[in-house]
Design a protein around this motif. Structure first.
Motif, mmCIF file in Angstrom:
data_model
loop_
_atom_site.group_PDB
_atom_site.id
_atom_site.type_symbol
_atom_site.label_atom_id
_atom_site.label_comp_id
_atom_site.label_asym_id
_atom_site.label_seq_id
_atom_site.Cartn_x
_atom_site.Cartn_y
_atom_site.Cartn_z
ATOM 1 N N ARG A 132 61.636 -100.734 -104.426
ATOM 2 C CA ARG A 132 61.033 -101.516 -103.349
ATOM 3 C C ARG A 132 59.848 -102.288 -103.886
ATOM 4 N N ARG A 133 59.477 -103.361 -103.164
ATOM 5 C CA ARG A 133 58.339 -104.163 -103.624
ATOM 6 C C ARG A 133 57.190 -104.207 -102.615
ATOM 7 N N THR A 134 57.394 -103.696 -101.413
ATOM 8 C CA THR A 134 56.317 -103.689 -100.416
ATOM 9 C C THR A 134 55.513 -102.403 -100.541
ATOM 10 N N ASN B 114 58.847 -105.591 -112.003
ATOM 11 C CA ASN B 114 59.093 -106.719 -111.098
ATOM 12 C C ASN B 114 60.050 -107.717 -111.731
ATOM 13 N N ASP C 280 63.421 -100.817 -98.294
ATOM 14 C CA ASP C 280 62.223 -101.635 -98.150
ATOM 15 C C ASP C 280 62.465 -102.646 -97.029
ATOM 16 N N MET D 138 63.487 -106.340 -111.309
ATOM 17 C CA MET D 138 63.984 -106.465 -109.940
ATOM 18 C C MET D 138 64.541 -107.858 -109.674
ATOM 19 N N SER E 118 61.197 -106.282 -96.895
ATOM 20 C CA SER E 118 61.692 -107.260 -97.869
ATOM 21 C C SER E 118 62.918 -107.999 -97.346
ATOM 22 N N TYR F 255 63.896 -110.561 -104.813
ATOM 23 C CA TYR F 255 64.482 -109.230 -104.655
ATOM 24 C C TYR F 255 64.288 -108.727 -103.225
ATOM 25 N N HIS G 135 51.393 -105.479 -105.709
ATOM 26 C CA HIS G 135 52.748 -105.189 -106.165
ATOM 27 C C HIS G 135 52.878 -103.691 -106.430
ATOM 28 N N LYS G 136 53.937 -103.131 -105.888
ATOM 29 C CA LYS G 136 54.153 -101.693 -106.071
ATOM 30 C C LYS G 136 54.407 -101.355 -107.530
ATOM 31 N N HIS G 137 55.031 -102.279 -108.262
ATOM 32 C CA HIS G 137 55.385 -102.035 -109.655
ATOM 33 C C HIS G 137 54.638 -103.009 -110.562
#
Length: 521
Positions: free
Chosen positions: A251-253, A235, A123, A238, A126, A117, A228-230
Motif C-alpha cells: 500500500r502507499r497511503t 515505490n 489500500d 510498485m 488508492s 499504483y 510515503h509509506k515505503h
C-alpha cells in the motif's frame, strides 16, 4: 565429497548464467531505442544510475520539466515521438500534436492508465480516479461525471462563496497583525482552498470543525499527499511491477491518514443519513451516488456492500485533495503574481468585476462570476505559463502502431510523457511564450488545436473531473480579492518560487500609500 563439488559447480554456473542474462537484459534496455532506430536521448552511464538508486536521489518536478523541455526542443520535428531513459527503463516523449490527440482522445481506450499504483483491497484510498485504469476507471468516471456537471455548480455556489468571504477576512486579519503589507500569498491561498474542500467535499462546516479541527484535517492531508509509506526503491517497484506488489498487499497511503479520512466521512455520512437533512455541498452528491449504488449493486451481504461503498466514497473525496488542493492554490498564487507584475491587466480585471457586479444589482452571484470573460482569459494564460503539472504521464495497455509511421510502435506497458510545460512554451505554438498575454485567448477558440497544445485541466476523457469546481474557486477568490485590494510586487523580495513563497504587497483600494500620491491621482 565429489558430489558436493558438482553441486557447487552447478550452483556457480547457474549464478554466472543469471548474471550474464542480467547484463544482457540491462544492455538491451540501454540500447532499446538504438535497436529500433528511433531518435533518442542517450542513456546515462551505469555508475550514475546505481548511485542515484543507492542514494535515493529524487528529481523535483522543476528538474523533470527542464529535462523534458530540453529533450522536446532537441528532437522536435524528428518524428511523432522520441526515446529517452528513466534510469534503465525506456520511455517515449511525445512530440507530435496529432499523436497527442490520438493518445488523449481518439484512441484513449489504449492509454487511460496514468501509471500509478493502486490496491483497492489493501489500500482503499488508492482506488481513486487518478490511479484506476481500464474498465474500473470507466465505471467510476461514469458514476461521478453527472455529480460535477456545470448545472451543479450553481447549487454549490453558496458553499464556496462562504469560504471566499472567509478568505477576505483572513487576508484582512493577516494585514492587521503585521506592521507591513507584504504577505506570503501562497500560504493564504492554500488555507482558502483547503478550507473550501473541507467544507464542500468533506462536510466540515463550523459545527463539525468542533469535533474535527481544520488543523488536524490539514495535517492528515499533508500526510496523505506528501508522505510515503515505503522508501524510494519500494515505490519504484510498485510502479514498475504493480501486479506483483498487489499480491504482496503493498500500500502507499499512510495508515493514520487512511483511518482519519474513513472515520471522519463514515461518521458524517451516518449523521446525515440518520437525520435525513440534505446539505447543499458536494458530499451530499456523493452520498446520493452511494445510495444509488446500494440499490443497483449486489454483494455477498448488505453490510459488506455498504462498507465497500463507504471506502469508495472516501476515495472519491480524497481525490479532490490530490488533484485540487496544491494545484488550485498554486494557480491562484501565480495568477495574483502575474497581475501584480502587470498592473494594467490587474486594472482590466478589476473593472470587469466592478461592471459585472453593477449589472447584477450589486450582487456577486453565480451568474456574475460566470460572466467574467477577461478573468477567464487570465486564468487560461496563467495555466499556460505555469501549468498545474509540467508533464502528463500515460502507460500503454496494448501495442500501438502510430498511424502513418509504421516504424514507430508504442509497445505494451511503455510509459509515455507528454511534455506540458515544453509545449506551453513552444514559440511555434505560442508566440512570445514568456510573455503573459491573456488577450491571446480573446479570439475564437479552436478546440481541435487546444486538444494538442493546451493542457490547463488535461485533455479528453481523462481530463480533470473537477474543472468546473476549480474554475469557480479561482474566479470567486480573484473577484473578491481584486474588489478589495491592489496587488503589487514586494521589490525587496519578489519571489516566484512556490517552495520559498511568493511575496506580494497588498494595499486596500482607496488607501494611498505614502510616496504614491502622484500614482494614485
Amino acid at each position: 565429497m565429489q558430489n558436493m563439488w558438482i553441486i557447487f559447480l552447478i550452483i556457480g554456473l547457474l549464478v554466472l548464467g543469471l548474471l550474464v542474462l542480467l547484463i544482457i537484459a540491462a544492455r538491451y534496455q540501454r540500447d532499446y531505442w538504438r535497436y529500433l532506430n528511433i531518435p533518442h536521448e542517450r542513456p546515462k552511464k551505469l555508475w550514475p544510475i546505481f548511485r542515484q538508486i543507492m542514494t535515493q536521489t529524487l528529481s523535483t518536478e522543476a528538474m523533470k520539466a527542464n529535462h523534458y523541455t530540453a529533450i522536446y526542443q532537441k528532437f522536435k520535428g524528428s518524428g511523432p515521438f522520441c526515446g529517452f531513459y528513466a534510469l534503465l527503463q525506456p520511455r517515449a516523449l511525445i512530440l507530435d500534436r496529432e499523436l497527442i490527440r490520438q493518445i488523449m482522445i481518439k484512441d484513449f481506450w489504449n492509454f487511460n492508465d496514468r501509471g500509478l499504483y493502486c490496491n483497492q483491497k489493501s489500500d482503499p484510498l488508492s482506488g481513486d480516479l487518478y490511479a484506476l485504469r481500464g474498465e474500473s476507471w470507466k465505471e467510476m468516471r461514469q458514476k461521478l461525471d453527472p455529480s460535477l456537471e456545470g448545472d451543479r455548480m450553481s447549487w454549490l455556489y453558496g458553499c464556496l462563496y462562504g469560504e471566499a468571504a472567509e478568505l477576505l477576512l483572513n487576508v484582512n486579519s493577516t494585514l492587521m497583525s503585521q506592521p507591513h503589507s507584504t504577505v506570503h500569498i501562497q500560504k493564504i491561498m492554500r488555507r482558502y482552498v483547503l478550507s473550501a474542500l473541507a467544507k464542500c467535499v468533506f462536510g466540515l462546516d463550523a459545527q463539525q470543525r468542533l469535533t474535527y479541527p481544520l488543523e488536524d484535517f490539514e495535517q492528515m492531508t499533508e500526510m496523505a499527499l506528501n508522505s510515503h509509506k515505503h522508501g524510494y526503491l519500494m515505490n519504484l517497484m510498485m510502479i514498475r511491477f504493480p501486479n506483483f506488489c498487489r499480491m504482496l498487499r503493498m500500500r502507499r497511503t499512510p495508515k493514520p491518514a487512511e483511518d482519519y479520512f474513513i472515520n471522519l466521512l463514515t461518521k458524517i455520512v451516518e449523521q446525515r443519513e440518520t437525520s435525513g437533512v440534505r446539505q447543499q455541498d458536494y458530499l451530499q452528491l456523493l452520498i446520493e451516488v452511494k445510495a444509488l449504488e446500494l440499490i443497483t449493486h449486489q454483494y455477498e451481504s448488505d453490510k459488506e456492500l455498504s462498507f465497500h461503498l463507504q471506502n469508495e466514497l472516501t476515495a472519491h473525496a480524497v481525490v479532490f485533495l490530490k488533484a485540487g488542493y496544491e494545484q488550485t492554490a498554486n494557480t491562484l498564487s501565480y495568477a495574483l503574481y502575474e497581475l501584480a507584475l502587470h498592473p494594467e491587466l490587474q486594472t482590466r480585471v478589476r473593472e470587469e468585476v466592478k461592471k459585472a457586479i453593477e449589472r447584477h444589482e450589486g450582487n456577486i452571484s453565480y451568474e456574475c462570476i460566470q460572466s467574467l470573460t477577461f478573468m477567464g482569459q487570465v486564468i487560461n494564460e496563467t495555466l499556460r505559463m505555469h501549468p498545474i503539472t509540467p508533464y502528463i504521464l500515460r502507460r500503454t495497455l496494448n501495442d500501438y502502431a502510430v498511424p502513418d509511421h509504421p516504424k514507430y510502435i508504442l509497445v505494451k506497458e511503455l510509459f509515455l510523457i507528454i511534455p506540458t510545460h515544453a509545449i506551453h512554451h513552444d514559440p511555434d505554438i505560442y508566440p512570445d511564450p514568456e510573455e503573459f498575454k491573456p488577450d491571446r485567448w480573446s479570439g475564437p477558440r479552436d478546440s481541435l488545436q487546444e486538444q494538442g497544445t493546451w493542457f490547463g485541466f488535461g485533455v479528453g476523457a481523462r481530463s480533470c473531473i473537477g474543472i468546473q469546481f476549480a474554475q469557480l474557486q479561482l474566479r470567486l477568490a480573484l473577484a473578491l480579492l481584486l474588489s478589495e485590494y491592489e496587488f503589487t510586487l514586494n521589490s525587496r523580495k519578489p519571489l516566484v518560487d512556490l517552495e520559498d513563497g511568493i511575496a506580494l504587497t497588498l494595499m486596500p483600494l482607496g488607501v494611498i500609500e505614502p510616496g504614491n500620491e502622484e500614482r494614485a491621482v
